[in-house]
Design a protein around this motif. Structure first.
Motif, PDB file in Angstrom:
ATOM      1  N   ILE A  94       0.833  -1.207   0.000  1.00  0.00           N
ATOM      2  CA  ILE A  94       0.000   0.000   0.000  1.00  0.00           C
ATOM      3  C   ILE A  94       0.870   1.260   0.000  1.00  0.00           C
ATOM      4  N   LEU A  95       1.908   1.281   0.850  1.00  0.00           N
ATOM      5  CA  LEU A  95       2.795   2.445   0.924  1.00  0.00           C
ATOM      6  C   LEU A  95       3.560   2.645  -0.376  1.00  0.00           C
ATOM      7  N   THR A  96       3.985   1.529  -0.972  1.00  0.00           N
ATOM      8  CA  THR A  96       4.730   1.619  -2.232  1.00  0.00           C
ATOM      9  C   THR A  96       3.878   2.230  -3.327  1.00  0.00           C
ATOM     10  N   VAL A  97       2.648   1.760  -3.448  1.00  0.00           N
ATOM     11  CA  VAL A  97       1.742   2.282  -4.478  1.00  0.00           C
ATOM     12  C   VAL A  97       1.388   3.742  -4.202  1.00  0.00           C
ATOM     13  N   THR A  98       1.236   4.086  -2.931  1.00  0.00           N
ATOM     14  CA  THR A  98       0.833   5.444  -2.564  1.00  0.00           C
ATOM     15  C   THR A  98       1.929   6.470  -2.841  1.00  0.00           C
ATOM     16  N   PHE A  99       3.178   6.122  -2.501  1.00  0.00           N
ATOM     17  CA  PHE A  99       4.248   7.113  -2.543  1.00  0.00           C
ATOM     18  C   PHE A  99       5.083   7.077  -3.825  1.00  0.00           C
ATOM     19  N   ASP A 100       4.928   6.067  -4.651  1.00  0.00           N
ATOM     20  CA  ASP A 100       5.687   6.012  -5.899  1.00  0.00           C
ATOM     21  C   ASP A 100       4.789   6.451  -7.057  1.00  0.00           C
ATOM     22  N   SER A 101       5.129   7.569  -7.672  1.00  0.00           N
ATOM     23  CA  SER A 101       4.292   8.125  -8.749  1.00  0.00           C
ATOM     24  C   SER A 101       4.246   7.224  -9.977  1.00  0.00           C
ATOM     25  N   HIS A 102       5.254   6.348 -10.138  1.00  0.00           N
ATOM     26  CA  HIS A 102       5.263   5.443 -11.284  1.00  0.00           C
ATOM     27  C   HIS A 102       4.148   4.400 -11.192  1.00  0.00           C
ATOM     28  N   LEU A 103       3.614   4.211 -10.002  1.00  0.00           N
ATOM     29  CA  LEU A 103       2.587   3.183  -9.786  1.00  0.00           C
ATOM     30  C   LEU A 103       1.184   3.771  -9.650  1.00  0.00           C
ATOM     31  N   HIS A 104       1.034   5.039 -10.010  1.00  0.00           N
ATOM     32  CA  HIS A 104      -0.291   5.661  -9.940  1.00  0.00           C
ATOM     33  C   HIS A 104      -1.086   5.318 -11.195  1.00  0.00           C
ATOM     34  N   ALA A 105      -1.428   4.038 -11.280  1.00  0.00           N
ATOM     35  CA  ALA A 105      -2.173   3.503 -12.414  1.00  0.00           C
ATOM     36  C   ALA A 105      -3.292   2.623 -11.866  1.00  0.00           C
ATOM     37  N   PRO A 106      -4.360   2.403 -12.646  1.00  0.00           N
ATOM     38  CA  PRO A 106      -5.496   1.605 -12.158  1.00  0.00           C
ATOM     39  C   PRO A 106      -5.103   0.234 -11.608  1.00  0.00           C
ATOM     40  N   MET A 107      -4.185  -0.471 -12.297  1.00  0.00           N
ATOM     41  CA  MET A 107      -3.799  -1.809 -11.871  1.00  0.00           C
ATOM     42  C   MET A 107      -3.265  -1.806 -10.442  1.00  0.00           C
ATOM     43  N   TYR A 108      -2.416  -0.837 -10.127  1.00  0.00           N
ATOM     44  CA  TYR A 108      -1.817  -0.780  -8.794  1.00  0.00           C
ATOM     45  C   TYR A 108      -2.782  -0.180  -7.770  1.00  0.00           C
ATOM     46  N   PHE A 109      -3.688   0.663  -8.230  1.00  0.00           N
ATOM     47  CA  PHE A 109      -4.735   1.174  -7.339  1.00  0.00           C
ATOM     48  C   PHE A 109      -5.597   0.026  -6.822  1.00  0.00           C
ATOM     49  N   PHE A 110      -5.988  -0.876  -7.723  1.00  0.00           N
ATOM     50  CA  PHE A 110      -6.786  -2.032  -7.317  1.00  0.00           C
ATOM     51  C   PHE A 110      -5.962  -2.994  -6.451  1.00  0.00           C
ATOM     52  N   LEU A 111      -4.671  -3.124  -6.755  1.00  0.00           N
ATOM     53  CA  LEU A 111      -3.808  -3.998  -5.962  1.00  0.00           C
ATOM     54  C   LEU A 111      -3.669  -3.482  -4.527  1.00  0.00           C
ATOM     55  N   SER A 112      -3.530  -2.169  -4.373  1.00  0.00           N
ATOM     56  CA  SER A 112      -3.422  -1.600  -3.027  1.00  0.00           C
ATOM     57  C   SER A 112      -4.725  -1.779  -2.258  1.00  0.00           C
ATOM     58  N   ASN A 113      -5.857  -1.690  -2.950  1.00  0.00           N
ATOM     59  CA  ASN A 113      -7.142  -1.943  -2.303  1.00  0.00           C
ATOM     60  C   ASN A 113      -7.262  -3.407  -1.879  1.00  0.00           C
ATOM     61  N   LEU A 114      -6.752  -4.312  -2.717  1.00  0.00           N
ATOM     62  CA  LEU A 114      -6.758  -5.731  -2.372  1.00  0.00           C
ATOM     63  C   LEU A 114      -5.911  -5.979  -1.136  1.00  0.00           C
ATOM     64  N   SER A 115      -4.761  -5.318  -1.052  1.00  0.00           N
ATOM     65  CA  SER A 115      -3.893  -5.462   0.124  1.00  0.00           C
ATOM     66  C   SER A 115      -4.594  -4.952   1.385  1.00  0.00           C
TER      67      SER A 115
END
Length: 275
Positions: A9-30
């Motif tokens: 969750i922290l990785t997806v939140t703080f890394d701008s390279h991961l601000h994409a739908p796929m990682y948004f859903f992955l962080s929600n899954l986590s």
């Protein structure tokens, strides 16, 4: 388990390279998996420590409510992720337009809304049931189907509602996933570039592993409950479904993804420098 999902969750939140739908859903899954395990593991560890397997009526109903919500959210998020892959591979030129932030947030919010009311409906119906004193459930957690089996009052309405909701909330995601991947495989087979084929299969492979783990262990739990009365067998299958699966789901996705591994490395190195 919690720290690993929190790291994602922290990785997806703080890394701008991961601000994409796929990682948004992955962080929600986590996040859902953290909540899922937090609903059961503390009580399980307390029972192991105290050598006492009892659970109060209120605690049992609380577990039923939250397990219903988080299991359904896992199901919906895996379905949404399948749709995300479908749009990315089958309609790449329209991906940014279709999978816009508003739609992504809306899909997640609708899933929470549906599961909140679904769980509340089952909880209200269970509260009208009566149970014999000293009732034992052949699991280390309270789940709805085993709970209905040990009730002393009439559970016909509960079972009808359960079957209808499982059919509606189960068949729609499964059908959507099957449709998405049938279209994905059809599109991938028509691709001429081997590199694009490999990238598509690599991304979908991680998601398919998560789907297989979720549905495989879920089916295993209910088959073991229906076919055997062995408490040891039920316990093992329940542990796989409620503890092992939520722990492995996000890691299967992240460890097979170069962008995620790179972002985790950058986050950890940044934290190390700060220390």
């Amino acid at each position: 388990m919690v720290l690993g999902n929190l790291l994602i969750i922290l990785t997806v939140t703080f890394d701008s390279h991961l601000h994409a739908p796929m990682y948004f859903f992955l962080s929600n899954l986590s996040f859902v998996d953290i909540c899922f395990t937090s609903t059961m593991v503390p009580k399980m560890l307390l029972n192991i420590y105290t050598q006492h397997k009892g659970i109060s009526y209120t605690e049992c109903l609380t577990q039923v409510y939250f397990i219903t919500i988080f299991t359904g959210m896992d199901n919906f998020l895996l379905t949404i992720m399948a749709y995300d892959h479908f749009v990315a591979i089958c309609h790449p030129l329209k991906y940014i337009v279709i999978m816009n932030p508003r739609l992504c947030c809306l899909l997640v919010l609708i899933s929470w809304f549906i599961m909140f009311w679904n769980a509340l409906l089952h909880l209200l119906l269970v509260m009208h049931l009566t149970f014999p004193r000293g009732t034992k459930i052949p699991r280390f957690v309270c789940e709805l189907p085993p709970l209905l089996k040990v009730a002393s009052s009439d559970t016909r309405i509960n079972n009808v509602v359960l079957y209808i909701t499982v059919a509606l909330l189960g068949m729609f995601p499964v059908t959507s996933i099957l449709f998405s991947y049938s279209e994905i495989f059809s599109t991938v087979m028509r691709m001429s570039s081997r590199e694009r084929n490999y990238k598509a299969f690599s991304t979908c492979g991680s998601h398919l592993c998560m789907i297989s783990l979720f549905y495989g262990t879920g089916i295993g739990v209910y088959l073991s409950s229906a076919l055997t009365h062995s408490s040891q067998g039920n316990t093992v299958s329940s542990v796989m479904y409620t503890v092992v699966t939520p722990m492995l789901n996000p890691f299967i996705y992240s460890l097979r993804n170069k962008d995620m591994k790179g972002a985790m490395g950058r986050l950890l190195s940044r934290e190390g420098c700060c220390l």
